[in-house]
Scaffold this motif. Sequence first.
Motif, PDB file in Angstrom:
ATOM      1  N   UNK A 128       0.837  -1.195   0.000  1.00 39.00           N
ATOM      2  CA  UNK A 128       0.000   0.000   0.000  1.00 39.00           C
ATOM      3  C   UNK A 128       0.872   1.245   0.000  1.00 39.00           C
ATOM      4  N   UNK A 129       2.076   1.105   0.532  1.00 35.23           N
ATOM      5  CA  UNK A 129       3.053   2.186   0.544  1.00 35.23           C
ATOM      6  C   UNK A 129       4.429   1.559   0.399  1.00 35.23           C
ATOM      7  N   UNK A 130       5.281   2.166  -0.431  1.00 34.54           N
ATOM      8  CA  UNK A 130       6.624   1.634  -0.654  1.00 34.54           C
ATOM      9  C   UNK A 130       7.617   2.780  -0.662  1.00 34.54           C
ATOM     10  N   UNK A 131       8.658   2.653   0.147  1.00 32.36           N
ATOM     11  CA  UNK A 131       9.728   3.638   0.190  1.00 32.36           C
ATOM     12  C   UNK A 131      11.051   2.921  -0.078  1.00 32.36           C
ATOM     13  N   UNK A 132      11.994   3.657  -0.664  1.00 31.54           N
ATOM     14  CA  UNK A 132      13.337   3.129  -0.879  1.00 31.54           C
ATOM     15  C   UNK A 132      14.323   4.159  -0.335  1.00 31.54           C
TER      16      UNK A 132
ATOM     17  N   UNK B 285      18.921   2.086  -0.992  1.00 29.50           N
ATOM     18  CA  UNK B 285      18.918   0.706  -1.482  1.00 29.50           C
ATOM     19  C   UNK B 285      18.097  -0.274  -0.664  1.00 29.50           C
ATOM     20  N   UNK B 286      17.490   0.190   0.413  1.00 26.29           N
ATOM     21  CA  UNK B 286      16.655  -0.665   1.262  1.00 26.29           C
ATOM     22  C   UNK B 286      15.194  -0.281   1.029  1.00 26.29           C
ATOM     23  N   UNK B 287      14.366  -1.297   0.809  1.00 28.85           N
ATOM     24  CA  UNK B 287      12.939  -1.077   0.561  1.00 28.85           C
ATOM     25  C   UNK B 287      12.145  -1.277   1.852  1.00 28.85           C
ATOM     26  N   UNK B 288      11.117  -0.445   2.008  1.00 29.47           N
ATOM     27  CA  UNK B 288      10.202  -0.505   3.153  1.00 29.47           C
ATOM     28  C   UNK B 288       8.793  -0.597   2.585  1.00 29.47           C
ATOM     29  N   UNK B 289       8.203  -1.777   2.631  1.00 29.06           N
ATOM     30  CA  UNK B 289       6.873  -2.014   2.076  1.00 29.06           C
ATOM     31  C   UNK B 289       5.867  -2.127   3.219  1.00 29.06           C
ATOM     32  N   UNK B 290       4.770  -1.377   3.098  1.00 30.27           N
ATOM     33  CA  UNK B 290       3.747  -1.399   4.137  1.00 30.27           C
ATOM     34  C   UNK B 290       2.432  -1.909   3.575  1.00 30.27           C
TER      35      UNK B 290
END
Length: 69
Positions: A31-35, A38-43
């Motif tokens: 629903x939300x994705x940040x990079x 080089x590290x991804x944070x998927x919510x």
Amino acid sequence: MEIIFTKHAKEMMGKRKISEDEIIQTIKHPEKLMKIEGIYYAQKNIVRANIEVVYEKVKYIKVITLYYL
């Protein structure tokens, strides 16, 4: 793309009772994705809570950790 889990991620899955399928769905359909660097944070909301999955992506996806938000 292949998805692997670090030892730490597997421990957190057990501790937090988050299934492999819930993690895969969060990575594939966040629903939300940040990079950041080089590290991804998927919510994603997985019905009982919002989770965040932290992973690296090179030739495969390596899940580093996961937690409730």
